[in-house]
Write an enzyme that holds these catalytic residues in place. Sequence first.
Site, mmCIF file in Angstrom:
data_model
loop_
_atom_site.group_PDB
_atom_site.id
_atom_site.type_symbol
_atom_site.label_atom_id
_atom_site.label_comp_id
_atom_site.label_asym_id
_atom_site.label_seq_id
_atom_site.Cartn_x
_atom_site.Cartn_y
_atom_site.Cartn_z
ATOM 1 C CE LYS A 64 -4.514 0.632 2.163
ATOM 2 N NZ LYS A 64 -5.416 0.764 3.756
ATOM 3 C CB THR A 115 -14.836 4.125 15.528
ATOM 4 O OG1 THR A 115 -14.797 4.894 14.765
ATOM 5 C CG2 THR A 115 -16.124 4.311 16.135
ATOM 6 C CE LYS A 162 -18.222 7.513 14.401
ATOM 7 N NZ LYS A 162 -18.132 7.487 12.637
ATOM 8 C CG ASN A 202 -21.984 5.711 13.223
ATOM 9 O OD1 ASN A 202 -21.966 6.640 12.456
ATOM 10 N ND2 ASN A 202 -20.659 4.692 12.955
ATOM 11 C CB ALA A 233 -38.056 1.902 2.437
ATOM 12 C CB CYS A 265 -18.836 2.406 10.253
ATOM 13 S SG CYS A 265 -16.933 3.059 9.539
ATOM 14 C CE LYS A 299 -22.314 5.723 1.317
ATOM 15 N NZ LYS A 299 -22.052 6.611 2.149
ATOM 16 N NE ARG A 304 -13.727 -2.496 5.147
ATOM 17 C CZ ARG A 304 -12.748 -1.177 5.995
ATOM 18 N NH1 ARG A 304 -12.113 -1.402 7.107
ATOM 19 N NH2 ARG A 304 -12.951 -0.165 5.728
#
Length: 465
Positions: free
Chosen positions: A35, A122, A239, A243, A287, A295, A355, A362
Amino acid sequence: MRVCVIGTGYVGLVTGACLAHVGHEVICVDNNEAKVKLMQSGQSPIHEPGLSEIMQQAIASGNIQFTTDLKAGVEHGEILFIAVGTPALPNGESDTRYVEAVARGIGSNLSSGYKVIVNKSTVPIGSGDWVRMLVLDGVAARQKEMPVAVAPGGMPVIPESFDAPQFDVVSNPEFLREGSAVYDTFNPDRIVLGGSNPQALELMRKLYEPITNRSTAENQSLPPVPVVTTDLQSAEMVKYASNAFLATKISFINEVANICDRVGADVVEVARGIGLDSRIGGKFLQAGIGWGGSCFPKDVSALIHTASDYGYEAKLMKAAVEVNQHQRVIAVEKLQQALKILKGKTIGLLGLTFKPDTDDMRDAPALTLVEQLVRLGAKVKAYDPIVSQTGLGQGLTGVQVETDPERLADGCDALVVVTDWAEFKSLDFSRMAKLMSQPVIIDGRNFLDRETLEGVGFRYTGIGH
Ligand code: NAD
């Protein structure tokens, strides 16, 4: 200011690149050599709109460097961000082993001079104090390794070169969304800072000034970004609570959608009617087939777990998770209603990522769908604008990843819209319908236009719509 960001994933790399873009001198450290090499060559290891551009600008201006050398990063930074992953353990608890390794590593490399160590990851409530302890452990371990001089009389003498490091730990949770992470970093709703030493909090305010004063904002005439300064535990809780609230809001509208399905109401219209109430707001009222990603699932489980550790049962959050588990297989129920037996049928998934505009798979709802459909004997194919082009799908089992939407449609008994990628709106559905064995479509995101699809011969089913 001199900044070191440890962990260059979705959060660390975006944070590092954006801080370099506004003029800070940033060193990004990651222990993944491949990376780091890729980033040194100016390429982003993740798909995030706008990220490659600001990375390349920052490299050209000399404001950003990438390395695997933690010591070099720690020596460089006055502000040290910990931005490594905190995935969920099988029992729902947060797996903090990467944070632990980094905190100890910082401790054993801390040089003289005051530093602010920032928990960007987090982390469970109370981790600020825990990180402080681990850093001090790292400092003590290094001290032990130092050659000890012995004074006359046999008393050990601390070497003169060893100045006890001065540092504070600050919690600075991240709220960026994958798919718009660079935009979110430059246009945040708020910055949250938790800590007890005003000196550390002041340095953090200064660090973020180019962002809080809106010089990076899309709309520069907005008032300054609010900075919420609080104690460590409250910042950490902000946080998780954010969520958990958003996940619960989605589960809520999904539950309303399931009732709409039964009584003949349309959840899209209902959500519009609800969302225009300024006390509620229209966001996170779409919906669909449930929330997922890197997350929400892990953060909601971690908060439920923390509550239980402290003798409290978080019933509402548990219910939000339960509703979501059902919602993630609702497309399978709808396929069964449309096709009856799924054994031997071919199902095509439109979208794989959790999304649009991200390559992150994940805990994506697509994974649950594939698993369930394969269990029921269906053949599963998929097309995703990113996964199909990057070869990321090679590691997926049970699904044949197609290179274009028409190859996906070919021979399918049904399509399921899993991810609301904008480009799906302009697919040639007329041609796709003709290529399918049966033109059935389950719109798992209520994203496509029912009339258009029915006009070209599809049998369309939405979620509560
Ligand atoms: P990620 O998995 O994409 O990246 C983590 C990076 O840390 C990887 O590049 C990994 O190689 C590196 N790493 C691990 N151990 C290391 C070590 N010892 N030294 C150096 N590098 C190390 O994670 P992410 O999605 O960026 O999430 C990071 C944190 O931010 C998590 O706690 C997450 O919950 C939180 N967060 C994530 C998002 C999001 O949308 N992804 C949003 C807000 C907050």
